[in-house]
Structures are given as structure tokens and as C-alpha cells.
Design an enzyme around this catalytic site. Structure first.
Site, PDB file in Angstrom:
ATOM      1  N   HIS A  61      10.058 -23.674   9.579  1.00 34.03           N
ATOM      2  CA  HIS A  61       8.948 -24.320  10.279  1.00 34.03           C
ATOM      3  C   HIS A  61       7.594 -24.095   9.618  1.00 34.03           C
ATOM      4  CE1 HIS A  61      10.999 -24.819  14.499  1.00 34.03           C
ATOM      5  NE2 HIS A  61      11.758 -25.258  13.497  1.00 34.03           N
ATOM      6  N   CYS A 113       3.024  -3.274   4.010  1.00 33.34           N
ATOM      7  CA  CYS A 113       2.169  -2.137   4.375  1.00 33.34           C
ATOM      8  C   CYS A 113       2.833  -1.452   5.558  1.00 33.34           C
ATOM      9  CB  CYS A 113       0.732  -2.577   4.652  1.00 33.34           C
ATOM     10  SG  CYS A 113       0.506  -3.684   6.059  1.00 33.34           S
ATOM     11  N   HIS A 149       6.979 -30.726  11.066  1.00 36.78           N
ATOM     12  CA  HIS A 149       6.199 -29.526  10.714  1.00 36.78           C
ATOM     13  C   HIS A 149       5.148 -29.812   9.651  1.00 36.78           C
ATOM     14  CE1 HIS A 149       8.918 -27.429  13.255  1.00 36.78           C
ATOM     15  NE2 HIS A 149       9.936 -27.912  12.568  1.00 36.78           N
ATOM     16  N   THR A 197       2.520  -1.543   8.961  1.00 35.11           N
ATOM     17  CA  THR A 197       2.966  -2.463  10.016  1.00 35.11           C
ATOM     18  C   THR A 197       3.173  -3.880   9.508  1.00 35.11           C
ATOM     19  OG1 THR A 197       0.670  -2.998  10.500  1.00 35.11           O
ATOM     20  CG2 THR A 197       1.667  -1.210  11.801  1.00 35.11           C
ATOM     21  N   ASP A 207       0.864  -1.183   0.000  1.00 35.86           N
ATOM     22  CA  ASP A 207       0.000   0.000   0.000  1.00 35.86           C
ATOM     23  C   ASP A 207       0.905   1.239   0.000  1.00 35.86           C
ATOM     24  OD1 ASP A 207       0.857   0.308   2.621  1.00 35.86           O
ATOM     25  OD2 ASP A 207      -1.153   0.321   3.504  1.00 35.86           O
TER      26      ASP A 207
HETATM   27  C1  RB5 Z   1      -2.154   2.602   6.467  1.00 35.89           C
HETATM   28  O1  RB5 Z   1      -2.240   3.804   7.152  1.00 35.89           O
HETATM   29  C2  RB5 Z   1      -1.930   1.459   7.431  1.00 35.89           C
HETATM   30  O2  RB5 Z   1      -3.078   1.233   8.188  1.00 35.89           O
HETATM   31  C3  RB5 Z   1      -1.531   0.199   6.688  1.00 35.89           C
HETATM   32  O3  RB5 Z   1      -0.386   0.457   5.937  1.00 35.89           O
HETATM   33  C4  RB5 Z   1      -1.192  -1.020   7.520  1.00 35.89           C
HETATM   34  O4  RB5 Z   1      -0.257  -0.720   8.501  1.00 35.89           O
HETATM   35  C5  RB5 Z   1      -2.322  -1.796   8.024  1.00 35.89           C
HETATM   36  O5  RB5 Z   1      -2.181  -2.821   8.697  1.00 35.89           O
END
Ligand code: RB5
Length: 150
Positions: free
Chosen positions: A98, A65, A133, A67, A8
């Protein structure tokens, strides 16, 4: 290796660097977007990679993305996808040994570029261990087939 990749807006710059690095390592990344840092909804892009890995068009995928959490949740909705949110070399290695990870997920806002490259190289070169596994992974794929706890 042919690798599907998407991010994203929050990880657009990291994706560009990873695409370039994959090419330098001799891989063939297929970029499913985004192509700039305009705000988008991460599930739209996570689903593109989840679908092609689930359907066997690509053996491996990479999703990025902010996080890594949203992309992991999204990709793991697709049968056969084992998307792993990885944040250091140890988790990269274990995700292959694993979990036979077939989709690597990294957070662009939580992981620096040199760590991301270390993770990438470890994830690409570490072989799945199999053995004990395999039964555990079968229990997960049984969940895809709605066979819960049988
Ligand atoms: C975008 O602001 C953020 O929510 C997205 O990149 C991600 O971290 C979602 O899990």
C-alpha cells in the site's frame, strides 16, 4: 539490489546481522555506519540514508535505531522517501503493498532477530500494488512540493 543501510548505537548489532543476511540473500548492502556501539545521534545516520534514497542513488534503504521512531522521523524529512516503521510480517507486507515503502525501519530494542529477518525478507520481496494507492502516494509527494490540499 543495492541497499543503503545505517543504524545508531542502539541497533548496531542488529545492523551487522542484517548486512550479513542481505549479502546471503544476494543483495548489495552499502553500510553508512555506525561501525561500533559508541553513542551517536541517530539523525546524523538517518540523514545519510534519507539523502541517497531521496536523490535516487539507492532505490531502497534500511534504518535501525532503538525504537525505529527517530530514524523514521528523520528519513521522512527527505522528499520522495517513504520510510515505514515496521514491527511484524503484516506491517512489512502492507508497507510495500500500500505504501510502496522505500526505506524499511526496524527498532533494534523492540524487535527480535528472527522477526527482523522475517520482516526484511517480506519487505524485499513484496511488490507495490499500485491502483488506488497511487493517488494517495501522489498526495504525499505533493506535500514534498508544498502543494497542500490542492
Ligand atoms: C537512543 O538511545 C535512542 O533514543 C534511539 O536509538 C532511538 O530509539 C530514537 O528514536
Amino acid at each position: 539490489m543495492k541497499i543503503a543501510i545505517a543504524s545508531d548505537h542502539a541497533a548496531f548489532e542488529l545492523k551487522e546481522k542484517i548486512v550479513q543476511h542481505l549479502k546471503e540473500l544476494g543483495h548489495e548492502p552499502m553500510d553508512f555506519g555506525v561501525h561500533d556501539n559508541t553513542s551517536v545521534d541517530y539523525p546524523d545516520y538517518g540523514a545519510k540514508v534519507g539523502k541517497v534514497v531521496s536523490e535516487g542513488e539507492f532505490e531502497r534503504g534500511i534504518l535501525l535505531c532503538g525504537t525505529g521512531i527517530g530514524m523514521s522521523i528523520t528519513a521522512n524529512k527527505f522528499p520522495g522517501v517513504r520510510a515505514t516503521l515496521v514491527y511484524d510480517n503484516y506491517t512489512a507486507r502492507m508497507s510495500r503493498l500500500h505504501n510502496d515503502s522505500n526505506v524499511l525501519v526496524i527498532g533494534g530494542r523492540t524487535t527480535g532477530i528472527s522477526t527482523a529477518f522475517d520482516i526484511l525478507e517480506t519487505w524485499l520481496t513484496t511488490q507495490y500494488e499500485g491502483g488506488r494507492h497511487a493517488l494517495r502516494l501522489k498526495k504525499i509527494s505533493d506535500l514534498d512540493n508544498n502543494r497542500r490540499g490542492e
